[in-house]
Every structure is written in C-alpha cells, then in structure tokens.
Design a protein around this motif. Structure first.
Motif, PDB file in Angstrom:
ATOM      1  N   CYS A 141       9.090   5.668   4.120  1.00  0.00           N
ATOM      2  CA  CYS A 141       7.688   6.255   4.955  1.00  0.00           C
ATOM      3  C   CYS A 141       7.371   5.077   5.583  1.00  0.00           C
ATOM      4  O   CYS A 141       7.906   3.908   5.389  1.00  0.00           O
ATOM      5  CB  CYS A 141       6.744   6.752   3.759  1.00  0.00           C
ATOM      6  N   ILE A 142       6.219   5.339   6.511  1.00  0.00           N
ATOM      7  CA  ILE A 142       5.660   4.227   7.241  1.00  0.00           C
ATOM      8  C   ILE A 142       4.924   3.274   6.792  1.00  0.00           C
ATOM      9  O   ILE A 142       4.739   1.919   7.061  1.00  0.00           O
ATOM     10  CB  ILE A 142       4.858   5.099   8.345  1.00  0.00           C
ATOM     11  N   SER A 143       4.288   3.543   5.285  1.00  0.00           N
ATOM     12  CA  SER A 143       3.539   2.633   4.768  1.00  0.00           C
ATOM     13  C   SER A 143       3.403   2.928   3.401  1.00  0.00           C
ATOM     14  O   SER A 143       3.665   4.257   2.909  1.00  0.00           O
ATOM     15  CB  SER A 143       2.101   2.753   5.469  1.00  0.00           C
ATOM     16  N   VAL A 144       3.035   2.262   2.436  1.00  0.00           N
ATOM     17  CA  VAL A 144       2.672   2.275   1.028  1.00  0.00           C
ATOM     18  C   VAL A 144       1.109   2.793   0.911  1.00  0.00           C
ATOM     19  O   VAL A 144       0.899   3.443  -0.145  1.00  0.00           O
ATOM     20  CB  VAL A 144       2.813   1.361   0.188  1.00  0.00           C
ATOM     21  N   ASP A 145       0.319   2.799   1.827  1.00  0.00           N
ATOM     22  CA  ASP A 145      -0.831   3.353   2.050  1.00  0.00           C
ATOM     23  C   ASP A 145      -1.066   4.259   3.188  1.00  0.00           C
ATOM     24  O   ASP A 145      -0.110   4.356   4.305  1.00  0.00           O
ATOM     25  CB  ASP A 145      -1.863   2.127   2.436  1.00  0.00           C
ATOM     26  N   GLU A 146      -2.021   5.241   2.987  1.00  0.00           N
ATOM     27  CA  GLU A 146      -2.365   6.183   4.088  1.00  0.00           C
ATOM     28  C   GLU A 146      -2.622   5.677   5.241  1.00  0.00           C
ATOM     29  O   GLU A 146      -3.336   4.395   5.640  1.00  0.00           O
ATOM     30  CB  GLU A 146      -3.340   7.089   3.690  1.00  0.00           C
ATOM     31  N   VAL A 147      -2.098   6.045   6.583  1.00  0.00           N
ATOM     32  CA  VAL A 147      -2.199   5.582   7.923  1.00  0.00           C
ATOM     33  C   VAL A 147      -3.911   5.523   8.046  1.00  0.00           C
ATOM     34  O   VAL A 147      -4.556   6.560   7.844  1.00  0.00           O
ATOM     35  CB  VAL A 147      -1.405   6.206   8.939  1.00  0.00           C
ATOM     36  N   GLY A 148      -4.423   4.426   8.515  1.00  0.00           N
ATOM     37  CA  GLY A 148      -5.830   4.553   8.998  1.00  0.00           C
ATOM     38  C   GLY A 148      -6.726   3.970   7.835  1.00  0.00           C
ATOM     39  O   GLY A 148      -7.894   3.501   8.081  1.00  0.00           O
ATOM     40  N   MET A 149      -6.067   3.554   6.571  1.00  0.00           N
ATOM     41  CA  MET A 149      -6.837   3.005   5.545  1.00  0.00           C
ATOM     42  C   MET A 149      -6.644   1.558   5.401  1.00  0.00           C
ATOM     43  O   MET A 149      -5.711   0.719   5.179  1.00  0.00           O
ATOM     44  CB  MET A 149      -6.290   3.366   4.235  1.00  0.00           C
ATOM     45  N   ASN A 150      -7.648   1.012   6.365  1.00  0.00           N
ATOM     46  CA  ASN A 150      -7.657  -0.365   6.735  1.00  0.00           C
ATOM     47  C   ASN A 150      -7.675  -1.511   5.705  1.00  0.00           C
ATOM     48  O   ASN A 150      -7.308  -2.525   5.680  1.00  0.00           O
ATOM     49  CB  ASN A 150      -8.767  -0.516   7.763  1.00  0.00           C
ATOM     50  N   GLU A 151      -8.218  -0.957   4.576  1.00  0.00           N
ATOM     51  CA  GLU A 151      -8.476  -1.944   3.339  1.00  0.00           C
ATOM     52  C   GLU A 151      -7.121  -2.035   2.595  1.00  0.00           C
ATOM     53  O   GLU A 151      -6.861  -3.061   1.990  1.00  0.00           O
ATOM     54  CB  GLU A 151      -9.323  -1.230   2.404  1.00  0.00           C
ATOM     55  N   LEU A 152      -6.255  -1.038   2.761  1.00  0.00           N
ATOM     56  CA  LEU A 152      -4.603  -1.470   2.289  1.00  0.00           C
ATOM     57  C   LEU A 152      -4.793  -1.553   0.866  1.00  0.00           C
ATOM     58  O   LEU A 152      -3.923  -2.721   0.573  1.00  0.00           O
ATOM     59  CB  LEU A 152      -3.928  -2.346   3.025  1.00  0.00           C
ATOM     60  N   PRO A 153      -5.517  -0.919   0.059  1.00  0.00           N
ATOM     61  CA  PRO A 153      -5.443  -1.365  -1.403  1.00  0.00           C
ATOM     62  C   PRO A 153      -4.056  -1.379  -2.066  1.00  0.00           C
ATOM     63  O   PRO A 153      -3.857  -2.142  -2.872  1.00  0.00           O
ATOM     64  CB  PRO A 153      -6.261  -0.063  -1.787  1.00  0.00           C
ATOM     65  N   VAL A 154      -3.157  -0.289  -1.784  1.00  0.00           N
ATOM     66  CA  VAL A 154      -2.055  -0.462  -2.383  1.00  0.00           C
ATOM     67  C   VAL A 154      -0.892  -1.662  -1.879  1.00  0.00           C
ATOM     68  O   VAL A 154      -0.470  -2.332  -3.038  1.00  0.00           O
ATOM     69  CB  VAL A 154      -1.122   0.655  -2.121  1.00  0.00           C
ATOM     70  N   HIS A 155      -1.228  -1.967  -0.623  1.00  0.00           N
ATOM     71  CA  HIS A 155      -0.499  -3.212  -0.015  1.00  0.00           C
ATOM     72  C   HIS A 155      -1.103  -4.446  -1.152  1.00  0.00           C
ATOM     73  O   HIS A 155      -0.357  -5.308  -1.463  1.00  0.00           O
ATOM     74  CB  HIS A 155      -0.773  -3.515   1.167  1.00  0.00           C
ATOM     75  N   ARG A 156      -2.306  -4.655  -1.400  1.00  0.00           N
ATOM     76  CA  ARG A 156      -2.879  -5.749  -1.919  1.00  0.00           C
ATOM     77  C   ARG A 156      -2.501  -5.653  -3.352  1.00  0.00           C
ATOM     78  O   ARG A 156      -2.312  -7.002  -3.825  1.00  0.00           O
ATOM     79  CB  ARG A 156      -4.701  -5.620  -1.814  1.00  0.00           C
ATOM     80  N   VAL A 157      -2.454  -4.573  -4.080  1.00  0.00           N
ATOM     81  CA  VAL A 157      -1.937  -4.777  -5.427  1.00  0.00           C
ATOM     82  C   VAL A 157      -0.579  -5.284  -5.461  1.00  0.00           C
ATOM     83  O   VAL A 157      -0.158  -6.221  -6.071  1.00  0.00           O
ATOM     84  CB  VAL A 157      -1.990  -3.330  -6.084  1.00  0.00           C
TER      85      VAL A 157
END
Length: 202
Positions: A141-157
C-alpha cells in the motif's frame, strides 16, 4: 534459491503520494556517454521510511548497518475487505525479523483507487508489532496511515521504536508464507527515507 523482485520501476508517469511531484528523469548524452539526472522525492515508488522522516532527532537511514536491511520475514495475508488491521491478524509475525502485509491492494497500482480505502494498522496493531522487536514492516500500500492523515500516528508508533517501514511493495502475491526479505536504500547524508530495491528469496 528463487528470487522475486518486489520493486516498482521508477518512471516519470508512475503513481506518487497525492500532492507530491512525479519524478523527472532527465536523459543526458555528453561526449558519447549517457547519464540520467534524477529529480524526485526520497519517498518515491517502493521506498523505505526512517525514523528521521517524522522525528527531528530520529535515526537516519545511513545510521543503520547493512544487516538491518535484511532478515527472515513472515508474509501475512490480510483478508479482503479489511479496513483496519488488528493485532490478532498479526500473530504469525512472532519470531521473525520483518513482517510483510499482503493486502492485495497492489492490484490497484496505477489507478486512482490505489490511494483511498486501503487497509491501515490500528494503533494497537502498530504497538503489538513494536513489541516483537522486528527490524521492519513492509506492505503493498501507499502508506501505513490513511492518505491525508498529517499527524501520521501509525508512522510515529512504528518509527518511534526504531523499526523501518517499506511501502509500495510489488508482487507480494508471488511469495510463500516465509521468505528472506531485503530492501536496500541509497546511502546519502541526513536520509529521512529512500527509494529501495526490495526483493525476497526463498
């Protein structure tokens, strides 16, 4: 030994994260030899995220040893129609160094629907994976977070634990349940991320 390339070819018309400029590959011919001048973002195509992507004091890709870019991986099938990936779907990741999430979303590569509605990890699932002391997580997929979720919570974890994230993997449908996974980025200074050549052997 069999090898499967898990990398999308970088082209000027390839899909990129919404709002990001597409790569430009400027072909040069000088005195009889050819070179290509690349203009592209570090998170283009099949790529790897480093903790520095979201944390100013985070680890950069050039700080990782070469051994941290390869290891035994569990390939986990995510049921079709899943919107949120929960911890109970990830139990087979235990005992491995990488987990590759085979969602089937790669079949949408090159179409607009690739960027919307793909499965994402819940925060509990992300926390569960960090507890396994993995080297990284990869997905189609393009990301582990939803597109447009600027806080990127999953990325941060995930990145906050020191794990790597490899996004836009190709050809996961060709893999068995267990493989040796390798994703090699360029080694450049202050690297927040980089396109990679990713492959599996088994």
């Amino acid at each position: 030994m069999k090898y499967t390339d898990l990398t999308y070819t970088i082209t000027e018309n390839m899909p990129v994260y919404p709002g990001t400029e597409k790569p430009v590959l400027e072909k040069l011919e000088i005195d009889g030899y050819r070179e290509t001048l690349f203009h592209m973002f570090s998170h283009t195509g099949t790529h790897m995220d480093a903790p520095y992507h979201v944390f100013k004091d985070g680890r950069k890709l050039e700080d990782y040893s070469i051994e941290e870019f390869t290891g035994r991986a569990a390939v986990i099938d995510i049921p079709q129609g899943t919107k949120t990936i929960e911890p109970e779907m990830l139990k087979s990741a235990e005992g491995f160094e990488f987990v590759l999430l085979r969602t089937g979303w790669g079949s949408k590569w090159g179409r607009d629907e690739y960027f919307d509605g793909f499965p994402v990890l819940s925060l509990k699932a992300a926390e569960y994976l960090t507890g396994l002391r993995l080297k990284g997580i990869g997905l189609d997929c393009i990301s582990v977070d939803e597109v447009g979720m600027n806080e990127l919570p999953v990325h941060r974890v995930i990145l906050g634990s020191g794990m790597l994230i490899i996004e836009n993997l190709a050809c996961l449908e060709m893999l068995p349940a267990e493989v040796t996974f390798t994703a090699l980025p360029l080694k450049y200074a202050d690297s927040d991320g980089c396109s990679v050549r990713a492959f599996a052997s088994y």
